[in-house]
Motif scaffolding. Structure first.
Motif, mmCIF file in Angstrom:
data_model
loop_
_atom_site.group_PDB
_atom_site.id
_atom_site.type_symbol
_atom_site.label_atom_id
_atom_site.label_comp_id
_atom_site.label_asym_id
_atom_site.label_seq_id
_atom_site.Cartn_x
_atom_site.Cartn_y
_atom_site.Cartn_z
ATOM 1 N N ASP A 115 0.809 -1.121 -0.332
ATOM 2 C CA ASP A 115 0.214 0.266 0.261
ATOM 3 C C ASP A 115 0.739 1.043 -0.010
ATOM 4 O OD1 ASP A 115 -2.414 -1.258 -0.147
ATOM 5 O OD2 ASP A 115 -3.033 -1.397 1.626
ATOM 6 N N SER A 118 3.597 4.411 -4.745
ATOM 7 C CA SER A 118 2.190 4.993 -5.291
ATOM 8 C C SER A 118 1.699 4.412 -6.398
ATOM 9 C CB SER A 118 3.315 6.390 -6.361
ATOM 10 O OG SER A 118 4.156 5.997 -6.309
ATOM 11 N N TRP A 119 0.523 4.113 -6.496
ATOM 12 C CA TRP A 119 -0.631 3.509 -7.528
ATOM 13 C C TRP A 119 -1.069 4.062 -8.046
ATOM 14 C CZ3 TRP A 119 0.345 -2.033 -7.845
ATOM 15 C CH2 TRP A 119 0.983 -2.684 -6.681
ATOM 16 N N MET A 120 -0.887 4.235 -9.158
ATOM 17 C CA MET A 120 -1.404 4.366 -10.375
ATOM 18 C C MET A 120 -2.653 3.573 -10.785
ATOM 19 S SD MET A 120 -0.196 6.890 -13.786
ATOM 20 C CE MET A 120 -0.124 5.151 -14.949
ATOM 21 N N LYS A 121 -3.849 4.796 -10.932
ATOM 22 C CA LYS A 121 -5.154 4.086 -11.351
ATOM 23 C C LYS A 121 -4.945 3.789 -12.754
ATOM 24 C CE LYS A 121 -9.288 2.586 -8.684
ATOM 25 N NZ LYS A 121 -10.359 3.306 -7.930
ATOM 26 N N LEU A 122 -5.284 2.658 -13.429
ATOM 27 C CA LEU A 122 -5.369 3.145 -15.062
ATOM 28 C C LEU A 122 -6.855 2.598 -15.292
ATOM 29 C CD1 LEU A 122 -2.065 0.801 -16.076
ATOM 30 C CD2 LEU A 122 -2.321 3.134 -15.884
ATOM 31 N N LYS A 127 -4.038 -1.570 -11.087
ATOM 32 C CA LYS A 127 -3.175 -0.283 -10.830
ATOM 33 C C LYS A 127 -2.657 -0.871 -11.102
ATOM 34 C CE LYS A 127 -5.125 0.113 -6.849
ATOM 35 N NZ LYS A 127 -5.358 0.568 -5.299
ATOM 36 N N ALA A 129 2.498 0.575 -10.258
ATOM 37 C CA ALA A 129 3.500 0.987 -9.465
ATOM 38 C C ALA A 129 4.861 0.546 -9.834
ATOM 39 C CB ALA A 129 2.495 0.687 -8.204
ATOM 40 N N THR A 142 1.645 -4.483 -10.612
ATOM 41 C CA THR A 142 0.787 -4.930 -11.542
ATOM 42 C C THR A 142 -0.181 -5.436 -9.952
ATOM 43 O OG1 THR A 142 1.319 -5.134 -13.980
ATOM 44 C CG2 THR A 142 -1.284 -4.654 -12.736
ATOM 45 N N ARG A 143 -1.472 -4.536 -9.538
ATOM 46 C CA ARG A 143 -2.473 -4.886 -8.958
ATOM 47 C C ARG A 143 -3.980 -4.854 -9.917
ATOM 48 N NH1 ARG A 143 -2.041 -2.161 -2.881
ATOM 49 N NH2 ARG A 143 -3.102 -4.229 -1.870
ATOM 50 N N LYS A 145 -7.857 -6.264 -9.558
ATOM 51 C CA LYS A 145 -8.637 -6.750 -8.451
ATOM 52 C C LYS A 145 -9.459 -7.678 -9.096
ATOM 53 C CE LYS A 145 -11.193 -2.749 -7.160
ATOM 54 N NZ LYS A 145 -12.176 -1.163 -7.075
ATOM 55 N N TYR A 226 2.430 9.383 -17.945
ATOM 56 C CA TYR A 226 3.238 8.982 -17.163
ATOM 57 C C TYR A 226 4.357 9.494 -17.120
ATOM 58 C CZ TYR A 226 3.776 6.170 -12.878
ATOM 59 O OH TYR A 226 4.358 5.824 -11.338
#
Ligand SMILES: [Zn+2]
Lengths: 231, 191
Positions: A115, A118-122, A127, A129, A142-143, A145, A226
């Motif tokens: 957590d 600094s994750w970037m929401k794609l 997400k 980082a 890569t995260r 869901k 980005y």
């Protein structure tokens, strides 16, 4: 037992120390999950040691070097603080297993938990980082869901994906924690994260500027804007 | 009950390691220096011929690490040669990284940590001992072309791809030479 491993060539380059560090990072993370590859690496290191000890002895006198070494050693001994720092660093690496799921090899970038990056929401379900860069080889996390689909796509470069948490699947199989998946341009995918949990992957891309990886290609337009930042 | 194995010169070096770890014995460290520094320098010069200053720097760095980490060395987990090889390998990577041969902010100290520590099983230790002997004996019997590729990968620090380019051979040829060699040394049987 894991089913997806680095190639023996990659393990050899890793043990020899000739593999780019970005790839070594993914191999090292895999090794933490895979005793089979650990055994290979151990033997490959023994081979390295044998080649190392066979190096031709030099005739050059080393007395000057020896003298300067022992002077340096005396300085080092006086400078106790640096030693303590080094030991602390070792300690944090060794203790990770008790408290965290973060692999030891990644703790230089993720000291405590995922957590804090600094994750970037794609997209609502994905997400990303960026961890680091080496000679244009990009390493990121890569995260995704649980249950999220990833659109069909192909890609140009070579890409390594190492599953850190959760699992995903494609036409070829299911990939779980520790699995090491290497893909190149000839593959076409429909990856999907399993429904029970989110999936966190380490990805190593050899063509980062265009984001040609099989997982991230469709994010290109966003990713170009980005600017990857290092922690 | 003197065994042949115990008369190996390496035993003296292992004793020296204990002397360094337990008594901070600088005379023992000098013997380790005399034995390993020429090898470490040759190892560095193989990757970067003529770079004597680099070789000196890395050799000193490895000796410092030996001095500091002597207490972490476990003879049942790895031979001293293997331990020193991994230190030299890591120090060489670190040197190249810091001197921007490879632009990177990845710290190699984190990448090779877990392997050496990973052992407490006497069965595995015995197995490992046999592996070591097999690899040592097998290496001398390898054909020259296979040895040459291993030399490039391990000592010159080249990847399979770079070795192929330098020898003007297809990558597939390099791969199969390495695989054949690893097969003979029983490092890699199948997958
Ligand atoms: Zn494996």
């Amino acid at each position: 037992m894991l089913n997806h491993h680095p190639s023996i060539e990659m393990l050899t380059d890793y043990a020899a120390g000739s593999l780019a560090l970005a790839y070594s990072l993914s191999v090292s993370t895999h090794l933490e999950h895979c005793s089979e590859c650990q055994q290979h690496v151990r033997k490959l290191e023994v081979l390295g040691a044998n080649l190392f000890t066979q190096t031709a002895p030099e005739n050059q006198s080393l007395s000057f070097l020896k003298q300067s070494f022992f002077e340096k050693l005396t300085e080092e001994e006086q400078d106790r603080t640096s030693e303590t720092l080094a030991e602390n660093k070792q300690k944090s690496v060794k203790n990770w297993f008790d408290d965290y799921k973060i692999p030891a090899s990644l703790r230089q970038f993720v000291p405590n938990n995922y957590d804090e990056l600094s994750w970037m929401k794609l997209s609502p379900s994905v997400k990303i980082a960026t961890l680091c860069d080496e000679d244009g080889i990009q390493v990121s996390l890569t995260r995704i869901k649980a249950g999220a689909h990833i659109p069909t796509h192909t890609h140009a470069g070579e890409e390594i994906t190492l599953v850190l948490e959760g699992a995903f699947s494609d036409e070829k199989g299911v990939y779980g924690r520790g699995d090491f998946v290497s893909r190149n341009a000839s593959h076409k995918h429909k990856p999907m994260v399993t429904k029970d949990a989110e999936c966190i992957c380490l990805t190593v891309l050899d063509a980062p500027i265009e984001f040609t990886g099989w997982l991230t290609r469709f994010f290109n337009p966003i990713m170009r804007r980005y600017h990857p930042q290092t922690q | 009950m003197e065994r042949a194995k115990q008369t190996q010169p390496d035993d003296q070096l292992v004793q020296d390691m204990f002397a360094v770890a337990e008594h901070r014995d600088q005379v023992a460290l000098t013997r380790l220096f005399d034995h390993y520094v020429p090898k470490i320098r040759a190892f560095c010069l193989a990757a970067q011929p003529g770079a004597n200053l680099m070789a000196d720097d890395i050799a000193q760095e490895v000796m410092i690490r030996i001095w500091r980490k002597a207490h972490t060395y476990k003879p049942e987990a790895a031979s001293l040669n293997t331990w020193v090889f991994t230190l030299a390998r890591n120090a060489r990577i670190d040197y190249f990284r810091k001197n921007s041969r490879h632009q990177t902010n990845i710290d190699p100290d984190y990448l090779f940590q877990s392997i050496v520590d990973e052992n407490a099983d006497p069965f595995k230790d015995a197995q490992h001992q046999r592996d070591q002997e097999r690899i040592k004996d097998g290496l001398d019997k390898l054909p020259q072309d296979q040895k040459q590729v291993l030399y490039k990968v391990y000592l010159e620090g080249k990847t399979h791809k770079e070795a192929a380019e330098e020898l003007s051979l297809p990558l597939g040829t390099i791969k199969s030479r390495v695989r054949l060699a690893l097969h003979k040394l029983t490092i890699y049987i199948k997958r």
